[in-house]
Write a protein that holds these residues in place. Structure first.
Motif, PDB file in Angstrom:
ATOM      1  N   GLU A 139       6.186  12.039 -12.191  1.00 36.42           N
ATOM      2  CA  GLU A 139       7.054  13.066 -11.634  1.00 36.42           C
ATOM      3  C   GLU A 139       8.383  12.494 -11.171  1.00 36.42           C
ATOM      4  O   GLU A 139       9.301  13.243 -10.851  1.00 36.42           O
ATOM      5  N   GLU A 140       8.478  11.173 -11.106  1.00 34.16           N
ATOM      6  CA  GLU A 140       9.710  10.547 -10.663  1.00 34.16           C
ATOM      7  C   GLU A 140      10.785  10.515 -11.756  1.00 34.16           C
ATOM      8  O   GLU A 140      11.941  10.227 -11.471  1.00 34.16           O
ATOM      9  N   LEU A 141      10.401  10.798 -13.000  1.00 34.62           N
ATOM     10  CA  LEU A 141      11.371  10.785 -14.095  1.00 34.62           C
ATOM     11  C   LEU A 141      12.332  11.966 -13.978  1.00 34.62           C
ATOM     12  O   LEU A 141      11.910  13.109 -13.776  1.00 34.62           O
ATOM     13  N   SER A 142      13.596  11.684 -14.119  1.00 36.84           N
ATOM     14  CA  SER A 142      14.601  12.742 -14.092  1.00 36.84           C
ATOM     15  C   SER A 142      14.589  13.502 -15.415  1.00 36.84           C
ATOM     16  O   SER A 142      14.026  13.041 -16.415  1.00 36.84           O
ATOM     17  N   SER A 143      15.234  14.659 -15.414  1.00 37.13           N
ATOM     18  CA  SER A 143      15.297  15.450 -16.640  1.00 37.13           C
ATOM     19  C   SER A 143      16.050  14.704 -17.735  1.00 37.13           C
ATOM     20  O   SER A 143      15.719  14.811 -18.922  1.00 37.13           O
ATOM     21  N   LYS A 144      17.046  13.914 -17.349  1.00 38.02           N
ATOM     22  CA  LYS A 144      17.804  13.137 -18.319  1.00 38.02           C
ATOM     23  C   LYS A 144      16.949  12.045 -18.939  1.00 38.02           C
ATOM     24  O   LYS A 144      17.011  11.798 -20.157  1.00 38.02           O
ATOM     25  N   GLU A 145      16.112  11.399 -18.115  1.00 37.97           N
ATOM     26  CA  GLU A 145      15.237  10.348 -18.637  1.00 37.97           C
ATOM     27  C   GLU A 145      14.145  10.938 -19.532  1.00 37.97           C
ATOM     28  O   GLU A 145      13.759  10.334 -20.538  1.00 37.97           O
TER      29      GLU A 145
END
Length: 534
Positions: A139-145
């Motif tokens: 859940e720590e991944l950003s939308s860009k990543e």
């Protein structure tokens, strides 16, 4: 459209009542099918004696001497109804079979009869996204990543699908045709080229991409892997340069009934996904031009301070350079292919500009004002007009009049309504609109060197492509000559006097010179300055 509604209404009525052949009578002129139907209903409502057959004639009337054909209404109407929908692929297959003239009437290859549905299932490709494939996404991944991981996953899956298609072309086409002697080994090697050597090349990249993938499905750095692997794509140089010859040979071999039947059988099978052989042979080239798109998308979703940033920029520069090199070599190979198939009627037609040309800007079929079919080639320095001829069962192009050097070329964009078709029955029966549309004229600046040619394109768009391409070629040559003249090391004494002669332009359009022939692959470069066959 009105007839179809009437037929539908009649069919519904027939489902409600049984038709009696003995009461069928022709429909008189001036009466509709609905009138006959209403009359029949009234006859059915009148009481009949149980012992009297329907075919009996009433006592108060004379029996008719007319011969009445007891044709079933259902059968008659069914012949008027058009058949069900035919898929576009089926229509193309039928038209192709009708248009092909089989010169070789040897025994056809007898395939075992198989019962298959016309709309049979096709093999589906796995199109899952990265987020759908791996469940334990942090859940720590950003939308860009997440977007970055999706593109990297698409790159990896694309390699897997490419390998499957290359192996399919080998197993389902090359090996069976060789084993069944449908084509010779030499012909197959010419058509398939170095396709077999591309399989281990892409298997190598797939293995590397899978190794840098973590257990959770994420990839930290993909740039170093690509920078190390991309130089191996120079192997595509040989494959792409062979494609124009391969396509010509494949089209020629399709005239053989055994070849055509085998390819048609494969195309109708589920494994082919309704693609023909050439679609599979062209997949590597399509994949090659997609690499810059994918790499730019990965870079777009990579943070500026990410360690992969610099490697991705290097990889993009590398792949663009490789594509540019293949671009040049493939264009030269195609230009050489057509130059070798030119036939000259006399030595005066052998212009040095033809032999020196390395770029074929465009080519295709046009008609003159007499309706004759011509094939026109626009090389970088000369316009060549030919007539297609067959020699030794191979398509060649016989020179038609004198070639026109671009420096001596005058182009006229003729408005609609100015040209009339003459010298043929076609011109006598053509309407004014047919005579006037889509013409342009090419000629020598010095009319004593040769005659002018009034050429007709298939439609207005095709005409505009020709006009724009010729115009762009003239301007490109003019700019090149201006650059040479302005260079300080050159003098008028050192220069060829012909450089001063720039072709006149007589165009109605003020549109900025540009050529639509370049294929835009969205990454800003193209595989090559692709020659467009109109």
């Amino acid at each position: 459209m009105e007839d179809s509604f009437e037929l539908t209404d009649i069919d519904e009525e027939e489902e409600e009542e049984e038709f009696d052949d003995s009461t069928w009578v022709p429909i008189p002129r001036g009466r509709s099918l609905s009138d006959v139907t209403r009359k029949k209903r009234k006859q059915d409502e009148t009481p009949k004696d149980n012992g009297q057959e329907d075919s009996c004639v009433p006592e108060d009337k004379e029996p008719s001497n007319k011969r009445v054909k007891p044709v079933s209404k259902v059968t008659a109407l069914a012949s008027l109804i058009t058949p069900g929908k035919v898929t576009s692929l089926k229509r193309f297959s039928q038209s192709l079979q009708r248009s092909i003239s089989f010169k070789n009437e040897n025994r056809s290859f007898n395939f075992p009869q198989r019962q298959r549905s016309k709309n049979g299932p096709t093999k589906r490709r796995n199109s899952k996204l990265w987020s759908e494939t791996f469940d334990n996404i942090s859940e720590e991944l950003s939308s860009k990543e997440i977007k970055r991981q999706e593109v990297i996953f698409e790159l990896t899956q694309g390699e897997q699908l490419l390998i499957e298609d290359l192996q399919l072309a080998k197993k389902a086409y090359y090996e069976p045709m060789l084993k069944l002697t449908i084509m010779s080994e030499e012909e197959l090697n010419q058509i398939f080229g170095t396709l077999n050597s591309l399989i281990p090349l892409h298997e190598d990249l797939l293995n590397r991409l899978q190794k840098v993938r973590r257990e959770d499905g994420t990839v930290d750095e993909v740039g170093p892997t690509l920078v190390d692997w991309l130089p191996s794509l120079n192997a595509y140089n040989t494959y792409c340069c062979n494609q124009v010859t391969a396509k010509a040979l494949l089209d020629y071999k399709k005239q053989d009934r055994r070849v055509e039947e085998f390819l048609q059988l494969c195309q109708e099978s589920a494994f082919s996904r309704k693609l023909d052989l050439w679609n599979f042979l062209d997949i590597p080239r399509s994949r090659l031009v997609k690499y810059p798109i994918l790499l730019k998308e990965i870079l777009k979703n990579t943070a500026v301070d990410h360690p992969d940033q610099q490697h991705l920029e290097e990889a993009i520069t590398l792949i663009q350079g490789i594509i540019a090199h293949i671009n040049v070599k493939t264009g030269e190979a195609e230009c050489q292919y057509y130059k070798e198939r030119l036939l000259y009627l006399d030595e005066t037609q052998k212009d040095p500009h033809i032999e020196e040309s390395k770029i074929l800007c465009c080519h295709g079929e046009l008609k003159n004002n007499k309706g004759q079919k011509l094939h026109v080639f626009l090389f970088e320095d000369i316009l060549v007009i030919t007539r297609p001829v067959t020699q030794n069962d191979q398509l060649h192009y016989q020179m038609y009049r004198q070639p026109i050097p671009v420096r001596d070329l005058v182009l006229e964009d003729l408005p609609d309504g100015e040209v009339r078709l003459g010298g043929s029955i076609r011109g006598a029966f053509a309407t004014n609109n047919e005579r006037a549309k889509n013409f342009f004229r090419v000629s020598f600046r010095d009319r004593s060197k040769g005659q002018s040619h009034t050429l007709q394109a298939n439609d207005s768009f095709n005409k505009q492509q020709w006009v724009t391409c010729i115009r762009s070629t003239i301007i490109t040559l003019r700019d090149r000559d201006n650059q040479i003249r302005s260079h300080p090391i050159h003098t008028l004494h050192d220069m060829d006097c012909s450089l001063v002669d720039i072709a006149d332009l007589k165009l109605d359009s003020d549109e900025k010179a540009s050529t639509p022939m370049d294929i835009d692959y969205r990454e800003g470069r193209n595989l090559r300055k692709k020659v467009v066959k109109f």
